[in-house]
Design an enzyme around this catalytic site. Structure first.
Site, PDB file in Angstrom:
ATOM      1  N   GLU A 141      -1.445  -7.255   7.269  1.00 52.25           N
ATOM      2  CA  GLU A 141      -0.685  -6.689   8.374  1.00 52.25           C
ATOM      3  C   GLU A 141      -1.620  -5.837   9.240  1.00 52.25           C
ATOM      4  O   GLU A 141      -2.415  -5.076   8.700  1.00 52.25           O
ATOM      5  CB  GLU A 141       0.469  -5.800   7.880  1.00 52.25           C
ATOM      6  N   GLU A 341       7.817   1.477   0.301  1.00 45.34           N
ATOM      7  CA  GLU A 341       7.367   0.079   0.133  1.00 45.34           C
ATOM      8  C   GLU A 341       8.453  -0.781  -0.491  1.00 45.34           C
ATOM      9  O   GLU A 341       8.592  -1.960  -0.164  1.00 45.34           O
ATOM     10  CB  GLU A 341       6.083   0.020  -0.700  1.00 45.34           C
TER      11      GLU A 341
HETATM   12 ZN   LIG Z   1       5.917   0.688   6.011  1.00 46.85          ZN
END
Ligand SMILES: [Zn+2]
Length: 906
Positions: A141, A341
């Site tokens: 990411e 998360e």
């Molecule tokens: Zn995050």
């Protein structure tokens, strides 16, 4: 050239769509290279002679690295043109004939380097029995899967992934899905993983190295493992009592004596519900989608953590907790990051943003849900009060003219990195909080569960969420919220009491003191004299008024004295500016302890910001602060300290002759709490007291409080003699380190030398972080320089160097600036791109406070800038200008000296 038409586009063309990746990777951990092959099943949905996909930093050598096999036919096509366009990170495959519509398989062989940039497919290193070893890790990411394999590297191109790894036989090899088969062939093994459900490329992950793990099974049988580095000692494993954690998982301490906070995690919901009225709904009401979940600590990691599907990667400090050497603040950080998360496994992984413009749907929600989770698991932490820190950081950044809207246009992959900022995370979470509070918790939760179900295994835009919330609530959610997500900034609501009428007006709040032309639909809440008397309304225009006759009558005092607090409990993302009379009443209410901690925080924060924007005098801010002498709440005191640091810094430039008295006043403010807490932890004391003690002692050391400095030195010496000394437990270590550094100088740098010794001896990242954050806080420029130079040496991981810079005090800022310029070539080559480089720039530039400095900094970066920190540089320069105006305004405050003198000596 066919490829020309694809240059400079924000997004890939959609005429061929990936459905399935069969990916094989073979990393070489000695030479730090890798080879791979991928077979991508694509659906050709429009007539085309080209296939365009992402690839960067990969080579495609050898004979015919690319072919396209048409399904249900033996025909194999080879592209006549293979063009890599590095600036757009795309690969254009040109074919002589049009591709037949329907399914085909694109096969590509490729090679790459395991880089040291902490992105793409990279190497991290660790120590095993005194030997330095490499591991291979992915961080994709936002847009770095393309550095590992050619792919349609955009969140909306979801596909299934069947991954195979070829690795040295003795290593642990992990990916998103469980292993289905392992074939050992001498020194190498081939590991096959189960095919994943459809998912975005940025969530694919691979880790190869040597690890230990602890394991738990959730009630429905999902296997959860936490992987850590292999320990050096053989202290053995021992179990940790988990009653505080309400965990059904086995919670163990691994060989390295690091224990882990593991969350109860049954596959249907996060454990956020036990104490929450929402329990009857089960918050997400949708099962966790994968058969297993691994969480792993990576020694070199740029961000805090990454929510890869089924294989979440973390910095050591965000996952591991050492019972003897981690502080309460470390524990809370682990809890926050893990909850964040895990929330992403739904918000982001199962339902993914359609494009990076909607990044805030991922980050805002994961941030907000992490507070929901921790509030339920650790109610004694009062995390919703602490949430105001998130909100404040969002408000700070969004008060700059160089801010950006939550929904931000992204026209090139290089622009994505910069929006992982306080706007997407903190303002995002704050406007969610505001909306939840407006719609009600129950309605909000029902709508979210519906949203998750409707968009599972798919992508969503911001308006999709508004639509579901409108269906559930019947409120005009899109109209209200678009004013918050599509335009940057936020309002300050001016409040005046005229007779029995309360008058409101909204203008855009900007820290530079000007008024922007933004306008918002603001859910205003207010309490009058008590929390039972509350009014709510939507402020839709610039001005509005409210008749308070009823409320005033019920108070029976003609409305002359009772307090009025707007933005009750600070659930709204805006500031409030009271007239002097109303502010004075709030000061009295604070002294009489009639306001909630969140409101006490809010009154201080709003006054501080208005002061910084030169809309209120420093005298009035300090007089208000004087109302907090008996403050005992952790979050409020912590914020008083934050404000005190900023006031001290700015007055050191504006009115240095008042510095001593200002310090004296701040010491008085903290005195009552400091005396209660002392240096030694009490039996069974609260988590918040443990955190507060460290912060207060650190502040007293900064303010030059003699007794604290002396006691710190004594305890530090005991700690040097014995690292397990009860005189300096983890919660007070940072305070002692900072105190010791306050008196260090170039002729006697014993503090610096001792801290360096502790740094070298410990293998705990949290301890190293504490030391790095303290070294440069020394007032002596020579020591600051020594500390900064140390941060660039090989003993400090590149992920951590910024901690040292962040610790530089006002007296070190010139040294830091010169150091940055002198070392710019090395720094910009080492941190190349990515957000860490921007943090160097922000940390060095923002503390300045003169127009001359703006010119000087601007001049330097006119020839040294990079796209990855353009926005951060502009924002930092704006902060310098704001500081500069603030200094001038304080210099012109004639009554300040008298007021400071009175506050410091009364
Ligand atoms: Zn995050």
């Amino acid at each position: 050239m066919v490829s020309e038409q694809f240059k400079g586009q924000a997004r890939l063309p959609g005429f061929a769509i990936p459905k399935r990746y069969d990916l094989t990777l073979q990393p070489d951990l000695i030479h730090c290279t890798f080879s791979g092959s991928v077979e991508i099943t694509v659906d050709v949905v429009a007539e085309t002679r080209s296939i365009v996909l992402n690839a960067a930093d990969l080579t495609f050598d050898g004979d015919g690295p690319v072919s396209f096999r048409i399904s249900n036919s033996s025909q194999e096509l080879r592209p006549s043109e293979l063009v890599h366009i590095p600036e757009d990170e795309i690969l254009v495959l040109g074919f002589d004939d049009y591709l037949p519509l329907g399914v085909g398989v694109l096969a590509i062989r490729f090679y790459g380097t395991l880089n040291d940039q902490m992105k793409g497919f990279y190497r991290s290193s660790y120590d095993l029995n005194g030997e330095k070893k490499n591991m291979a890790v992915t961080q994709f990411e936002p847009a770095d899967a393309r550095r590992c394999f050619p792919c349609w590297d955009e969140p909306a191109f979801k596909a299934t992934f069947k991954i195979t790894l070829v690795v040295p036989s003795e290593l642990v090899a992990l990916s998103c899905m469980p292993v289905t088969e392992e074939k050992i062939n001498g020194p190498l093994k081939t590991v096959f993983y189960k095919e994943s459900p459809i998912m975005s490329t940025y969530l694919v992950a691979v880790v190869v190295g040597m690890f230990d793990y602890v394991e738990g099974i959730s009630p429905d049988g999902t296997k959860v493992r936490v992987y850590t580095q292999v320990g050096k000692s053989d202290q053995g494993k021992f179990a940790l009592a988990c009653e505080n954690f309400k965990s059904d998982l086995v919670c163990k301490i691994c060989k390295k004596n690091l224990c882990l906070l593991i969350f109860h995690f049954d596959s249907h919901h996060l454990e956020i519900l036990n104490f929450n009225p929402l329990i009857t709904f089960q918050y997400f009401d949708t099962p966790y989608a994968l058969p297993k979940l691994d969480m792993i600590a990576i020694p070199d990691f740029a961000a805090g953590a990454m929510e890869n599907y089924g294989l979440v990667t973390y910095r050591d400090t965000a996952l591991l907790y050492d019972e003897h050497h981690s502080a309460a603040a470390n524990k809370q950080r682990v809890a926050n990051v893990v909850a964040h998360e895990l929330a992403h496994q739904w918000f982001g992984n199962l339902v993914t943003m359609e494009w990076w413009t909607h990044l805030w749907l991922n980050e805002g929600f994961a941030t907000w849900v992490s507070y929901l989770a921790n509030d339920s698991m650790f109610p004694e932490w009062n995390v919703w009060t602490q949430f105001l820190d998130q909100c404040t950081q969002g408000l700070r950044l969004d008060a700059l003219a160089e801010s950006h809207p939550i929904e931000v246009d992204i026209n090139h992959a290089s622009e994505i990195d910069e929006i992982f900022d306080a706007i997407s995370y903190r303002k995002g979470a704050s406007v969610i909080q505001m909306l939840q509070s407006y719609l009600g918790a129950e309605c909000f939760q029902k709508a979210l569960a519906c949203y998750i179900k409707r968009f599972a295994c798919s992508n969503a835009r911001t308006e999709d969420l508004w639509h579901v919330l409108e269906e559930e609530s019947g409120e005009p959610v899109k109209m209200i919220m678009s004013s918050w997500t599509k335009q940057m900034g936020y309002p300050v609501i001016g409040i005046k009491l005229a007779g029995h009428e309360l008058q409101f007006n909204q203008t855009q709040f900007l820290s530079n003191g000007s008024s922007g032309d933004g306008q918002w639909i603001v859910p205003v809440t207010l309490s009058c004299g008590s929390y039972d008397a509350q009014r709510n309304f939507l402020l839709k225009s610039k001005v509005d008024r409210m008749d308070l006759t009823d409320l005033i009558k019920s108070k029976n005092d003609n409305g002359e004295s009772f307090w009025i607090k707007v933005n009750v409990n600070q659930t709204g993302f805006y500031r409030v500016k009271y007239d002097d009379n109303l502010l004075a009443r709030l000061g009295k209410a604070i002294e009489a302890n009639m306001l909630s901690p969140t409101d006490r925080f809010g009154v201080l924060e709003d006054s501080f910001s208005l002061c910084m924007a030169c809309k209120k005098s420093l005298s009035s801010l300090l007089s208000l602060m004087n109302s907090y002498r008996q403050e005992s709440d952790y979050t409020v005191l912590s914020h008083i300290i934050t404000v005190a640091y900023k006031v001290l810094k700015i007055t050191a430039d504006a009115t240095p002759e008042l510095s001593n008295d200002i310090k004296k006043f701040f010491i008085i403010l903290l005195k009552s709490a400091a005396e209660k807490l002392g240096w030694d932890p009490k039996n069974e004391e609260s988590h918040l007291d443990s955190m507060l003690r460290g912060e207060i002692l650190t502040a007293l050391a900064f303010f030059g409080h003699e007794a604290t400095l002396k006691e710190a030195q004594r305890r530090f010496n005991a700690f040097l003699a014995d690292r397990n000394s009860s005189l300096l437990p983890p919660d007070t270590r940072k305070a002692a380190y900072v105190a010791v550094m306050q008196t260090d100088n170039s002729s006697n740098s014993s503090g610096f030398d001792s801290l360096l010794r502790v740094y070298r001896e410990t293998d705990l990242s949290q301890e190293k972080g504490r030391i790095l954050g303290s070294l440069a806080s020394c007032p002596d420029p020579d020591i600051v320089l020594k500390a900064l130079n140390f941060s660039l040496c090989s003993e400090v991981r590149t992920q951590d160097a910024i901690f040292c810079l962040a610790g530089v005090g006002r007296q070190g800022r010139e040294t830091a600036w010169k150091w940055l310029k002198d070392n710019w070539e090395f720094i910009s080559n080492t941190w190349k791109s990515g957000y860490l480089l921007g943090r160097f720039v922000g940390a060095v530039v923002s503390p300045f406070c003169s127009e001359e400095k703006v010119i000087e900094v601007d001049e330097f970066f006119s020839t040294h800038s990079k796209t990855s920190f353009v926005r951060v540089l502009k924002q930092s320069l704006e902060v310098v200008k704001i500081n500069s105006s603030w200094v001038l305004s304080i210099k012109n405050e004639n009554t300040l000296g008298g007021i400071v003198n009175e506050l410091a000596h009364k």
